[in-house]
Each structure stands twice: as C-alpha cells, then as structure tokens.
Scaffold this active site. Sequence first.
Site, PDB file in Angstrom:
ATOM      1  N   LYS A  38      -1.788   1.500  20.534  1.00 54.57           N
ATOM      2  CA  LYS A  38      -0.478   2.141  20.669  1.00 54.57           C
ATOM      3  C   LYS A  38      -0.104   2.303  22.143  1.00 54.57           C
ATOM      4  CE  LYS A  38      -1.207   4.460  16.257  1.00 54.57           C
ATOM      5  NZ  LYS A  38      -1.843   5.647  15.641  1.00 54.57           N
ATOM      6  N   GLY A  94       0.849  -1.183   0.000  1.00 59.99           N
ATOM      7  CA  GLY A  94       0.000   0.000   0.000  1.00 59.99           C
ATOM      8  C   GLY A  94       0.884   1.232   0.000  1.00 59.99           C
ATOM      9  N   THR A  95       0.361   2.366   0.480  1.00 56.74           N
ATOM     10  CA  THR A  95       1.166   3.591   0.416  1.00 56.74           C
ATOM     11  C   THR A  95       2.425   3.460   1.281  1.00 56.74           C
ATOM     12  OG1 THR A  95      -0.159   4.551   2.192  1.00 56.74           O
ATOM     13  CG2 THR A  95      -0.773   5.144  -0.053  1.00 56.74           C
ATOM     14  N   VAL A  96       2.316   2.765   2.434  1.00 56.21           N
ATOM     15  CA  VAL A  96       3.508   2.623   3.286  1.00 56.21           C
ATOM     16  C   VAL A  96       4.522   1.688   2.624  1.00 56.21           C
ATOM     17  CG1 VAL A  96       4.390   1.804   5.502  1.00 56.21           C
ATOM     18  CG2 VAL A  96       2.277   3.149   5.425  1.00 56.21           C
ATOM     19  N   VAL A 126       3.840   2.845  16.424  1.00 57.02           N
ATOM     20  CA  VAL A 126       3.417   3.883  17.367  1.00 57.02           C
ATOM     21  C   VAL A 126       3.972   5.246  16.952  1.00 57.02           C
ATOM     22  CG1 VAL A 126       3.430   4.639  19.777  1.00 57.02           C
ATOM     23  CG2 VAL A 126       3.401   2.201  19.254  1.00 57.02           C
ATOM     24  N   LYS A 172       0.191  -2.191  14.458  1.00 57.15           N
ATOM     25  CA  LYS A 172      -0.070  -1.959  15.888  1.00 57.15           C
ATOM     26  C   LYS A 172      -1.067  -2.941  16.465  1.00 57.15           C
ATOM     27  CE  LYS A 172      -2.358   1.901  13.791  1.00 57.15           C
ATOM     28  NZ  LYS A 172      -1.619   2.020  12.530  1.00 57.15           N
ATOM     29  N   ALA A 200      23.956   2.243   7.691  1.00 56.60           N
ATOM     30  CA  ALA A 200      23.756   0.833   8.056  1.00 56.60           C
ATOM     31  C   ALA A 200      25.062   0.048   8.018  1.00 56.60           C
ATOM     32  CB  ALA A 200      22.740   0.194   7.114  1.00 56.60           C
ATOM     33  N   GLY A 224       4.110   6.965  14.269  1.00 58.94           N
ATOM     34  CA  GLY A 224       4.753   7.144  12.960  1.00 58.94           C
ATOM     35  C   GLY A 224       6.247   7.338  13.022  1.00 58.94           C
ATOM     36  N   ALA A 260       4.910   0.911  -0.532  1.00 63.51           N
ATOM     37  CA  ALA A 260       5.529   1.595  -1.673  1.00 63.51           C
ATOM     38  C   ALA A 260       6.496   2.666  -1.173  1.00 63.51           C
ATOM     39  CB  ALA A 260       4.446   2.211  -2.561  1.00 63.51           C
TER      40      ALA A 260
END
Lengths: 427, 427
Positions: free
Chosen positions: A204, A13-15, A131, A107, A34, A133, A17
């Site tokens: 949350k 979904g949007t997250v 929690v 969550k 990293a 964002g 992607a």
Amino acid sequence: MTGALAVGIAGLGTVGAGVVRLLADHAALIEARAGRKVTVVAVSARDRARNRGVSLEGLRWYDDPVALAADTKVDVVVELIGGADGPAHDLVMAALAAGKPVVTANKALIAMRGSALGAIEGASIRFEAAVAGGIPVIKALREGLAGDRIAGFAGIFNGTCNYILSRMRAEKLDFATVLADAQAQGYAEADPSFDIDGIDTAHKLAILAAIAFGREVDFGAVHVEGIRGVSALDIAFAEELGYRIKLLGIARATDAGIETRVHPAMVPLAAPLARVDGVNNAVVIEGDPVGQIVLQGRGAGAGPTASAVVADLIDLARGRAAPMLGVAPQALARRAAVPMAAHRGAYFLRLMVVDQPGVIADVTAVLRDHGISLESMLQHGRSPGDAVAVVLVTHVTQEAAMAAAITRLAALESVQVPPALIRIETA
Amino acid sequence: MTGALAVGIAGLGTVGAGVVRLLADHAALIEARAGRKVTVVAVSARDRARNRGVSLEGLRWYDDPVALAADTKVDVVVELIGGADGPAHDLVMAALAAGKPVVTANKALIAMRGSALGAIEGASIRFEAAVAGGIPVIKALREGLAGDRIAGFAGIFNGTCNYILSRMRAEKLDFATVLADAQAQGYAEADPSFDIDGIDTAHKLAILAAIAFGREVDFGAVHVEGIRGVSALDIAFAEELGYRIKLLGIARATDAGIETRVHPAMVPLAAPLARVDGVNNAVVIEGDPVGQIVLQGRGAGAGPTASAVVADLIDLARGRAAPMLGVAPQALARRAAVPMAAHRGAYFLRLMVVDQPGVIADVTAVLRDHGISLESMLQHGRSPGDAVAVVLVTHVTQEAAMAAAITRLAALESVQVPPALIRIETA
C-alpha cells in the site's frame, strides 16, 4: 444520459459479493450519482454452486476470467481475484488489451506490476480499494491535493497489525497470545505473515508513494519490518514515555530522494495516529500549501472495499479520467530511492543488561563513539544479578550510526539479549 | 495534451494572491497532474496599485470583474470576491452565461444561491475551497463515497470558534476575554458575529448536506446557534463529565427527512471530534457501506484555500466533470427538512438554583412531567444562600419536550438565571 455501464466482475468472495449487492441495493442512488445505470452483466469465479448470499440470476457466468474480459457486452472489468500474478494478472492484461478499463482492489498487483500496467498505451486502471479500504486516499492525493507538493505521509494501513498492537496494549498481552486469538476470531489469517511481517503495508505504501510523488511504483525500495518483534515490555515502556507503538508505512521526500519504510514506530500520544485503534486505518499527509491532512476510516472488509470499488465505477461512468499514477507515464519523476541507512530520526533503544557497575558507562561510551546523543534514559526494577531493562531515547541521528552502535552494544558482555530498537515518529 | 487552461481570477486578497503564487511556484507539478499548463492570464481587484507580494506582470487587469468574465482568452473564472450578492454574484452569472466554468471559495454564494446556480443549463461550478479549506471533503462526498448512502455527518467547520473554545478550555478563560484576544491576534474578525453566531458554519453545513443527500441547498432550514452563550463554567462541567464543547455542524437523515443544525455540543473525549483543537476543521461522515470516515485539516487560510482552488482547476483541466451537487438538478431528491423541535438527543442542562430544601424535587418533577429521564446529576459547592450550579444529563429525549421543560424550569422561583442547555453528540 448515455446507456448503462455494463460491469463484469471476476472474483466473488466477500468483496465481490459485496460489490454485486451494493450495485443492486443502491441502484437508484448510484444511477443519480453516475448519471447512468451501473449494472453487473457478467461474473467469473471458481465455484458456480456456492451460495454467496446475492442473486446471480440473469448474469453471464464465466469459469475463466479471461473469457469475461472478452465478453463484448462488458464495458469495464472489476478484478477481485487477488495476487500479483496468475489469473488476476492475466485478466487485467486481457481487459486492457481489449481497451476496457479495469477496477481492482488488488494491492499486490499494483505494487508489483503497477508501473508496467500504467505504461500500457491507453490503459485505464483504478484501484482506490487497494489502499485503506473505503478511505478515498488515492483520490485525495491524486485529485484533491493535486496542486500540492507532498512532503510526505505516514499511515496505519494494516488492520490486522493495528488490531494486534491495540489489544497488546489494552490488555497487556504478548504478541503470540493476541495473534492466536486474532486468528481464532478471524481478524488474522491462518498464515499471518503477509500482514504481520509488513508486506501488505509495504504494498500500500509503494502505491501511495508513487501517486504522492508522481513517480514509478517502487515496491523493491521499501524498507520492511513487521511486528513480530514488538514486545509487551516495549509497549509498556512506550506508555510510560507517552508514546503508542504502531506499524506505520512512511514516505518522505528528502533532498536525497524518496524514503519509503514500514516498521513499528513510537508515536507521541498527541499525534493524530496515536489513537487510531483496532482495525481502523488512517493516513497523515503533509502537503504544501495545504498543511497537514488526516484521513481515517475502516481499512478493510466487504463494505468499505465495495464502497471504493463502486466509487471507481461511478468515476468511469461519469467519464472522470486520471492517469493511473496521477501523471502521464512520460511525466513521472525520476527520483532516487533513499536507502534506510541514510534515514535520520530519533530512536527508542532497550537493552537487557546485567546490573553491575560500569554497564551504563560502557553503553553510553558506544553511543558517544557513534555521535549519538541521548534525550532520556530509563531504568526500572534493579534486582542485583538479574538482567534489567535499560531504555535509551536518542536525539535525531542517522540510521547507519545507530546500526553500527547496536552491533557494538550487542557484543558487550553485559548485554544479555539482542537490543530492541523502535524508531520514533512524530505523525 | 491540449493547450493551456487560461485562468481569470477576480479578487486578490490573501487567497487570490495565494492562488496566483501557487500556480506559479508549482507550475511544473501542476502541468504534470493537469496534463496541460494552468496559467493565470487575467485578474480583477479593486486596487491595482496594492502590493500583494506576487507578480501580476503580463496579466490583463480588469477593474470590473464582469469584464474579466467576458475576456475571450479566459477559459475559467475563479471568483474570490466573496458575498452572496453584488459583484461576486454578478461575476458568476456573467461567467456562466458565457459558458465558462467557475471555481469559487464563496460559501455564502453557494449556500444562498447554490440551487439557482446549479439549475442553470450547462453550468459548471466548483467550490471545494468553500468548505473546510484544504480538506477535500466535497470531493470525498461527491465522488469518493458516491456509492454510499450517507446517514449523516458532523463537523467542526469554523476555525475561529474552535480556536476560541479550545483556548477557553485550555486556559480556563471566559468567552469575552478569549474573543478580544483572538481579535487582537487576527484569529477573529473585528465584527466576529458571522463566525461566532454560527452563520459561517451553517453555510458550510448547508452546502455539504446538499451534496451528501443529493438535494437542494437549503440554508433556511438550518437551525443555528453560536457560541456566545458558552460559559467557562459549562466547559469545566464538560471536562468533569468527560466531554469537550465544540461548535458542530450536523446533518442527519431520519425517517422524517433531513435534520441540519449548528450549535455548541458536548462531545465525548473518545470521539473523533473531541481532540480537534485550534484552527483545525474536521468532519465525521457515516456512510453505508463504508462506515465512519474522518477527515481533518486546516480549514482556512491562504494556503489550504489556494490548494482547494487549484485542485478544482486541475479537475477542469483534466475534464473531470461532476454536477454541482453530485447529481443532475432533475435527479435531486425532494427530502423534507426536519424541524429542530423534532430532534431527538441527550442534553446537558445547567441550572443556577437557590440552595434550599425542595428545589431538586421541583426540578425533577418538571422533567418527569415532560417524560424526560435523567442519566446523571451533578452538584458542587453548596454554600447556603448562594446560587449553586446543578447539572443534569438526560437520556435521549425530544427537543420539543426539552424546550417545554426549560420554559417551566426558568419560571421556577428557585431558578436564578436562564438555564443553560447544551446538546450531547456522539461524534
């Protein structure tokens, strides 16, 4: 420098992607932070044909997320499907069974199944995105304040509710009007109950409370009230009294145990949460010896959520380990959940009464009978015959006494509609 | 679970004693969060006889901190001596040479010697306590926002300055009066220049900027102005214009490189930093894709500082590793420092002028000559013959143009004292 960390993402979904895009757009920066490349190698979603605005070229595709977890080339599974059960849960169980770390923004899953998942031997699950964002509040509690004894925290964790309450206040509109407009604009879901009834905030809160106090995730113990009952009238009274009404998630350690509750609250204008408006999230943490810490930022959306997911991936790439709830399962504290009836606090109480002699005497007699003392009283717009609003602000008292008093007040003949009660908080 | 992490602490002032106390008082909690005991085994300070309110019984004592670093039973060295050179530096070098990790609260050391220390092969240095006390801002930037490209940040990093400015505003007092009182109350040092001239803020800014942008610590590049020149008059004008005056540390990535600056700034009342008062610290971070994150808390004192030191120790106990500046020395970006003359922003300018015909025409002609346009102008209390204050708020312009204009304005016969200039920020 070891080889690349190979990521499999389930849910585009949007997250999802957003995570694919962020890992590509910031590849060099992420590699530096990293200490190795972090590369998406496989994805899973329902519809392969859908245009998501990101290139999936060269990535292995799985219709079944469980198959993605079994891909031997996938080092870590990112779960962005959502939901406490079904495919998300199946995927996470499969990944953990295969010994693979999981990063999730889910969550509901952590709130409902967190303790069971954390008890799985060797399980590595990260959920900063679950929690608030992009606000690194889980990391702050679990690591940044790891030496502190957390006395409690209070936060605004649901952007939809905060947006609705902010607009109700700013534009003097009622709940239904703002909700309908928020739905039209995409700030609220077609079925908004998950947000406006406080469930999302409670998820949350349960997660953060587990980490703050080093105990099991106890969603069932959370007292939950939403914002449907918040009226334009009470928002106006709050303004007059120097408060803002916010939907808060609150956790406090008391002598009796841990109190967790979600409800609309009156917050003094000078408090850190009072001026957090719109879709922002914020949390005020009280720690010993750190004192008060406030964290604020955008609590949802593809960008902030992807930021948190990628930070978790970078921690994994660096080998930065932490038990799921900050302490090992066997070190989790057994602390009782304090029932709402035992809560102590101050209250805002609004009654609509018939304006006739003796009403105030009746009302105050009930409060006196229950040992409740008043800090202030407010009454406006006396117009004989009509119902008028009487506002009472109490000193600190016990919820059980308040509940008993309200039952009696509601039964008074002169009280026209069910009394409105909003708890007063100092955060 | 491995054995205890054995800690040696050098420097037993209020912070050092606070760390000893915290590790003792929260021993069980810290063991659970660290996965092992974290135990002080050795200490070093100047005066063995001094009563510090904590028990040093059973701890090995060293008069010489370098000897503490050589103690084979010490796993990690906590440096709380202070200063960029001398014993603190000697101790840290000795600990690193012995392959031991160092935890320090020493901002001067990291700001002045950070890049050299970070370049030492295998060096492990943690310094969360060096910036903003108990606010886990270094962890947030280095780990929590590790996937983000940081556009910039602005913060209140010095409690002494913020306390002075807050009181000047609230009580309408001048700088010298509040400073003297702050010194009497222990909120300011006998020699306050390190704080009020902005050096302390610049140290912290240089450290955070290195981590935010993944580049060397470049203290020398920071433009530094303190608060001695902030007048009660300008605080009153700020109030009238809807601003608060704060000493800010600001870092921004621009096309030309990295801009770092410390100076008093006008902040709009609605901005997150405007209402951070007293000894609090706060920082506003702008990241892509996270958006704006605000962190706030107490920036100094034994409690918050000990909280940060112990969090660093717990990270070490858990084996959570990170390069000193977030990326490996060879991965540090080479980004140019942008000189202050290239800064672009809006300005508050106050002139004391003789109230006679033509003055405003002269002043505005100078600004026009330098391409500076005005957003607003303010003038109060005309009293013929006396000097009156004229306040000009500019649109965004370049610092170099502003500096040239001020030189010419100061030379005007009608301008009585050196013009006062305060930059306007939107954080």
